[in-house]
Scaffold this active site. Structure first.
Site, PDB file in Angstrom:
ATOM      1  N   ILE A 141      95.291  47.805  50.994  1.00  0.00           N
ATOM      2  CA  ILE A 141      96.492  48.600  50.713  1.00  0.00           C
ATOM      3  C   ILE A 141      96.913  49.421  51.932  1.00  0.00           C
ATOM      4  O   ILE A 141      97.829  50.230  51.868  1.00  0.00           O
ATOM      5  CB  ILE A 141      96.300  49.529  49.489  1.00  0.00           C
ATOM      6  CG1 ILE A 141      95.094  50.426  49.678  1.00  0.00           C
ATOM      7  CG2 ILE A 141      96.196  48.723  48.208  1.00  0.00           C
ATOM      8  CD1 ILE A 141      95.047  51.582  48.700  1.00  0.00           C
ATOM      9  N   GLU A 142      96.220  49.232  53.069  1.00  0.00           N
ATOM     10  CA  GLU A 142      96.660  49.920  54.284  1.00  0.00           C
ATOM     11  C   GLU A 142      97.001  48.884  55.364  1.00  0.00           C
ATOM     12  O   GLU A 142      97.969  48.161  55.223  1.00  0.00           O
ATOM     13  CB  GLU A 142      95.614  50.967  54.706  1.00  0.00           C
ATOM     14  CG  GLU A 142      95.526  52.068  53.639  1.00  0.00           C
ATOM     15  CD  GLU A 142      94.669  53.263  54.035  1.00  0.00           C
ATOM     16  OE1 GLU A 142      94.849  53.799  55.121  1.00  0.00           O
ATOM     17  OE2 GLU A 142      93.808  53.648  53.225  1.00  0.00           O
ATOM     18  N   MET A 143      96.173  48.757  56.404  1.00  0.00           N
ATOM     19  CA  MET A 143      96.561  47.860  57.501  1.00  0.00           C
ATOM     20  C   MET A 143      96.172  46.406  57.232  1.00  0.00           C
ATOM     21  O   MET A 143      96.599  45.506  57.957  1.00  0.00           O
ATOM     22  CB  MET A 143      95.975  48.399  58.807  1.00  0.00           C
ATOM     23  CG  MET A 143      96.604  49.737  59.180  1.00  0.00           C
ATOM     24  SD  MET A 143      95.585  50.738  60.282  1.00  0.00           S
ATOM     25  CE  MET A 143      95.994  50.003  61.855  1.00  0.00           C
TER      26      MET A 143
END
Ligand code: HEC
Ligand code: HEC
Length: 348
Positions: A141-143
């Site tokens: 859900i980030e990078m």
């Protein structure tokens, strides 16, 4: 006579050892130590022995911090959610949103004075800067990047191998060195030059309202903010506390790490430095303004079983509207304009 023997010994040693540093050869001399000093007003700081700060390590960490190469679609860097002009937090999103457009469960945190933090993240789930680095890179859900892929890209890059060699004496990027470089850069991000600091040093004036706000901030029967966001220095004691934001928390905070019932709904006390820059507020970004935050402590908090005693025993409505505004005025003095303009922390 003795000196001559020593000289001979040095000569013999240096003529045999092929790897002895050659003056003028940067690589052979190794990276340049960078001594980070605690500025006036901040406590002493310890740099971990296994990751001494160096000029070359910090420069590499800074480049990596700003480089989208570490993300799955090569479009998002740490700085997307940690932007310098907002005290290195995310101004765009209440809940941080990664490369796939999926929102996480928490508001991004500001990054400064992390060299003093005994633990990181809202729940203290990372115990040092090094070990925090890989989580956002690999988190879906980030990078959302595959670590091997990121390292391959770094190793095939036109500049990185030389930069890794300068910083760590080896051309090949590994996850350990990536962690070390970014952590070194983060340790240099020090903020201690707000108008409050200059006031304390005798170099700036406070208005009457700001002085009233500062007094209310530390008055036990009024703001009592000082109880947790220690006045001066770091403006936090790093304690985990339930501030009665909810009766039922979706995100149980510190409990997720310790699994103790008594930690449900507890979150790390954030620093209030640069707070006027870092909206929205709280672990879930629920408040837009500082006045809403103060209102929460005055009348908004709920009687959760783990509510911190400092709040549980405080009187609802103990602050008047003017007093709340005075506290907000004081919070504005904690903005460090020099820090957010400092080129050393900007994109290289
Ligand atoms: C998609 C947005 C996003 C990206 C990209 C991102 N972060 Fe974060 N960062 C967050 C959020 C959200 C938190 C709080 C997370 C939590 O508490 O679980 C956080 C917390 C942190 C913290 C803890 C600060 C503290 O005071 O405890 C550090 C350090 C940090 N990030 C560094 C980085 C680094 C280094 C990168 C790049 C490798 C990065 N972040 C990339 C959103 C992001
Ligand atoms: C009992 C300890 C405690 C007291 C007292 C306290 N705070 Fe907090 N503060 C916290 C904690 C813990 C958080 C994070 C809560 C969360 O997100 O769940 C926080 C969050 C904040 C935030 C949001 C920070 C951010 O980065 O999002 C602000 C602003 C704030 N407090 C201001 C104040 C002010 C002003 C006072 C006094 C009126 C005060 N606090 C009193 C512990 C405390």
């Amino acid at each position: 006579m003795r000196n001559i023997w020593i000289l001979c010994a040095i000569f013999i040693f240096s003529s045999c050892a092929k790897d002895v540093p050659v003056p003028g050869d940067d690589v052979a001399q190794g990276p340049t130590p960078l001594n980070i000093q605690a500025p006036f007003g901040l406590p002493q700081l310890t740099i971990p022995q296994n990751n001494p700060t160096t000029l070359e390590g910090v420069a590499l960490g800074r480049k990596l911090f700003y480089d989208p190469i570490l993300s799955g679609n090569n479009a998002m860097s740490c700085s997307n959610c940690h932007a310098q002009n907002f005290g290195f937090t995310d101004h765009e999103n209440t809940l941080s949103t990664g490369i796939d457009g999926i929102a996480g469960t928490r508001n991004s945190m500001p990054l400064f004075n992390l060299a003093w933090a005994p633990a990181l993240l809202w729940d203290g789930g990372a115990t040092d800067l090094e070990s925090q680095v890989l989580a956002p890179i690999t988190s879906p859900i980030e990078m959302h990047e595959d670590l091997t892929n990121a390292l391959d890209e770094l190793n095939a890059h036109s500049e990185y191998p030389a930069l890794f060699e300068k910083a760590f004496g080896t051309k090949s990027a590994t996850s350990f060195l990536l962690m070390k470089a970014i952590a070194q850069f983060e340790r240099t991000m020090i903020s201690a030059d707000s108008r409050y600091d200059r006031y304390i040093r005798g170099d700036a004036q406070f208005s009457e309202q700001e002085i009233r706000g500062m007094n209310l901030f530390s008055d036990m029967n009024k703001g009592d903010c000082n109880h947790c966001h220690t006045l001066g220095g770091l403006f936090t004691d790093f304690g985990y506390r339930n501030t009665g934001l909810n009766l039922e928390y979706n995100d149980q905070g510190r409990f997720l790490i310790t699994l103790n019932e008594s930690d449900k709904g507890k979150f790390k006390t954030p620093s209030l430095r640069n707070i006027a820059l870092t909206a929205p507020y709280m672990h879930d970004g629920r408040f837009e303004t500082l006045l809403e935050c103060v209102q929460h402590y005055n009348t908004g908090f709920q009687q959760h079983p783990n509510l911190d005693p400092a709040l549980a025993f405080s009187v609802h409505g103990r602050l008047s509207q003017t007093e709340m505004e005075d506290i907000v005025a004081f919070l504005h003095t904690l903005t460090d304009s020099a820090f957010i303009a400092n080129q050393a922390f900007s994109a290289p």
